[in-house]
Design an enzyme around this catalytic site. Structure first.
Site, PDB file in Angstrom:
ATOM      1  CB  CYS A 226       6.959 107.850 -56.826  1.00 35.74           C
ATOM      2  SG  CYS A 226       7.909 106.325 -56.652  1.00 35.74           S
TER       3      CYS A 226
ATOM      4  NE  ARG B  29       9.455 101.291 -60.260  1.00 38.70           N
ATOM      5  CZ  ARG B  29       9.751 100.068 -60.686  1.00 38.70           C
ATOM      6  NH1 ARG B  29       9.926  99.842 -61.986  1.00 38.70           N
ATOM      7  NH2 ARG B  29       9.892  99.075 -59.826  1.00 38.70           N
TER       8      ARG B  29
ATOM      9  CB  ALA C  68      12.878 101.367 -58.832  1.00 42.91           C
TER      10      ALA C  68
END
Length: 238
Positions: free
Chosen positions: A2, A54, A56
């Site tokens: 990230c 982000r 994920a």
């Protein structure tokens, strides 16, 4: 991976819009680190903003969105990495009104309960993060024990900046750091620039196994170690 970023203004000088603009400029350069989502958070005081790009992995739901604030509202974090002993840390917290199952949430709730230094000693993994303590008006930066995740920081016109990559710092308007010739020598000697140096003057890399705490002062303190390989080696059982 990230992308993380943040901007902390001197006391009494930041505004919500100014800090948001600075962080959004940094976030815009880190999309390759986190293509799934991006977000910013600004403290109501207008002094600090945090940004996040982000990727994920653990919790794919909105419950894993960052920057993330602790349940008590005291701490807000932008975090890159993975904590391997998340389940152990989660169990150590006992009963918590969990929103999801991300390691980010476990990390920020552990910090809210025990503080940053204790959490760093307990957490095992690869990570870098910046977190804001709203009660004490303190910004904490930390990097994992072996420095697997990057974290750079510097100051521009009195504002403290940090990010996962140098290009994010360069995205800040009028931020044009000079080349550090000593760092350039180190690069030609070792084909890398050793921490805490970077290729730019007055921009540093947080060393592995260290944290940095900033409060009201505009002077950037020296990073403090929370772990070293030598200490770990001398405490190994016979």
């Amino acid at each position: 991976m990230c992308g993380i970023s943040g901007a902390l203004a001197p006391v009494g000088q930041g505004t919500t819009q100014l800090q948001r603009d600075l962080v959004e400029a940094m976030v815009s350069t880190l999309g390759h680190r986190g293509p799934d989502a991006s977000g910013t958070w600004v403290d109501p005081s207008g002094r600090i903003a945090l940004g996040h790009n982000r990727l994920a992995i653990v919790d794919l739901s909105e419950a894993g969105t960052q920057p993330m604030t602790s349940a008590d509202g005291r701490w807000t974090i932008t975090y890159n990495g993975e904590v391997y002993n998340t389940d152990d840390l989660r169990r150590s917290l006992g009963s918590v009104n969990w929103r999801g199952h991300s390691d980010t949430e476990v990390l920020i709730e552990h910090i809210a309960r025990y503080g940053v230094p204790a959490t760093l000693k307990a957490a095992k993994g690869m990570f870098a993060f910046g977190c804001w303590n709203a009660h004490e008006s303190e910004l904490w930066l930390a990097r994992d024990r072996f420095g697997e995740k990057p974290l750079y920081y510097g100051q521009h016109q009195g504002t403290f900046l940090f990010a996962s990559e140098l290009q994010a710092l360069r995205a800040v308007p009028d931020f044009h750091p000079d080349i550090d010739r000593e760092a350039l020598v180190e690069y030609f000697r070792w084909t890398n620039v050793p921490a805490p140096m970077t290729i730019y003057k007055d921009v540093k890399k947080l060393p592995p196994g260290h944290y940095l705490r900033l409060g009201a002062s505009t002077v950037i303190p020296e990073p403090e170690p929370y772990w070293s390989v030598m200490d770990a080696a001398t405490t190994l059982p016979d």
